[in-house]
Design an enzyme around this catalytic site. Structure first.
Site, PDB file in Angstrom:
ATOM      1  CG  HIS A 134      -2.130  -0.906   1.007  1.00 12.35           C
ATOM      2  ND1 HIS A 134      -3.345  -0.491   0.486  1.00 12.35           N
ATOM      3  CD2 HIS A 134      -2.282  -2.227   1.270  1.00 12.35           C
ATOM      4  CE1 HIS A 134      -4.190  -1.508   0.443  1.00 12.35           C
ATOM      5  NE2 HIS A 134      -3.566  -2.584   0.916  1.00 12.35           N
ATOM      6  CD  GLU A 203      -4.707  -9.604   3.112  1.00 16.71           C
ATOM      7  OE1 GLU A 203      -4.922  -8.490   2.608  1.00 16.71           O
ATOM      8  OE2 GLU A 203      -3.780  -9.831   3.901  1.00 16.71           O
ATOM      9  CG  HIS A 206      -4.430  -6.587  -0.935  1.00 10.80           C
ATOM     10  ND1 HIS A 206      -3.834  -5.630  -0.138  1.00 10.80           N
ATOM     11  CD2 HIS A 206      -3.550  -6.795  -1.967  1.00 10.80           C
ATOM     12  CE1 HIS A 206      -2.658  -5.276  -0.652  1.00 10.80           C
ATOM     13  NE2 HIS A 206      -2.470  -5.984  -1.770  1.00 10.80           N
TER      14      HIS A 206
HETATM   15  C1  LIG Z   1      -4.581  -6.398   5.978  1.00 11.18           C
HETATM   16  C2  LIG Z   1      -4.905  -5.742   4.706  1.00 11.18           C
HETATM   17  N1  LIG Z   1      -5.609  -4.523   4.887  1.00 11.18           N
HETATM   18  C3  LIG Z   1      -3.715  -5.561   3.782  1.00 11.18           C
HETATM   19  O1  LIG Z   1      -3.641  -4.556   3.136  1.00 11.18           O
HETATM   20  N2  LIG Z   1      -2.824  -6.556   3.703  1.00 11.18           N
HETATM   21  C4  LIG Z   1      -1.694  -6.459   2.840  1.00 11.18           C
HETATM   22  C5  LIG Z   1      -0.961  -7.749   2.681  1.00 11.18           C
HETATM   23  C6  LIG Z   1      -0.754  -5.356   3.247  1.00 11.18           C
HETATM   24  O2  LIG Z   1      -0.551  -5.082   4.424  1.00 11.18           O
HETATM   25  O3  LIG Z   1      -0.153  -4.789   2.306  1.00 11.18           O
HETATM   26 ZN   LIG Z   2      -4.605  -4.352   1.183  1.00  7.56          ZN
END
Ligand SMILES: C[C@@H](N)C(=O)N[C@H](C)C(=O)O
Ligand SMILES: [Zn+2]
Length: 234
Positions: A134, A203, A206
């Protein structure tokens, strides 16, 4: 280190731009700001230009089959500081579930909790070779709303630490309701994949485009046509 973090990054320099929120549904107030995450000057509702364009395409594809439905954005851009905040927050939640103060935990118990945290969250790495997805502006967490504005049930909460978060958790269910959860997850996956994104293998919410995880997933499916990541930490 996760396998996807071995993918080289050749930063393309595309800017981080605001998501045109009027075209989508949005979780408000932002879930992590509500928990106290500090974004400073940055907004969580930003992505790389090319990723915003792909997201608009996914919304268009959704509306072709389901007029009035919208992608509902839960989270997009995160600084590494916010990633650290959420990792620590999740550790705290899991610690509370254990019902023991931290000083009473054995090193093994502590490690078990960290393993659970990192099943779901990427490490808040400041190394430019291994950015959290992210923090590249290439990853988004999202779900669906219908034409009445109702957030659809996809059989679990975003960020839930449970086996239900696996995209195919309901794939073999005989239960009608659970089959509907699976079809909704498939719909979300279909419109996002057709717009160019890849889905996180663990997930259902995501997706990313152009980051290391996207390239790694692409290369798993196309061993003769491998790609590298074009978005690093920004
Ligand atoms: C936990 C979730 N919101 C998420 O974004 N998971 C991925 C793997 C991350 O932290 O980049
Ligand atoms: Zn994510």
């Amino acid at each position: 280190m996760n396998s996807y973090q071995q993918i080289p990054i050749e930063e393309c320099g595309e800017p981080l731009v605001p998501i045109p929120l009027e075209k989508f549904a949005v979780e408000l107030p932002h879930p992590y700001e509500r928990l106290g995450a500090n974004y400073g000057e940055r907004s969580p509702y930003c992505l790389r230009q090319g990723v915003v364009t792909a997201l608009e395409k996914a919304q268009f594809l959704l509306n072709k089959s389901y007029p009035g439905w919208k992608l509902k954005i839960f989270d997009a851009y995160r600084t590494v500081g916010v990633q650290q905040f959420m990792v620590d927050y999740t550790y705290g939640i899991l610690l509370k579930r254990q019902g023991l103060p931290e000083h009473k935990l054995s090193p093994q118990q502590r490690q078990k909790i960290w393993d659970q945290v990192y099943q779901l969250w990427a490490a808040p790495s400041l190394d430019p070779l291994t950015p959290p997805p992210h923090s590249t502006g290439a990853a988004i967490d999202l779900t669906l709303i219908d034409d009445r504005g109702i957030t659809l049930d996809l059989g679990g909460q975003i960020d839930e630490i449970s086996p239900r978060s696996h995209p195919d958790y309901y794939a073999k269910s005989q239960d009608i309701k659970e089959q509907q959860f699976h079809r909704r997850r498939q719909l979300l996956e279909r419109v996002m994949l057709n717009a160019g994104f890849s889905r996180h293998p663990r997930e259902w919410w995501h997706f990313s485009l152009g980051d290391q995880m996207w390239a790694w997933l692409h290369n798993q499916n196309n061993p003769n046509n491998s790609v590298i990541a074009r978005y690093g930490r920004i």
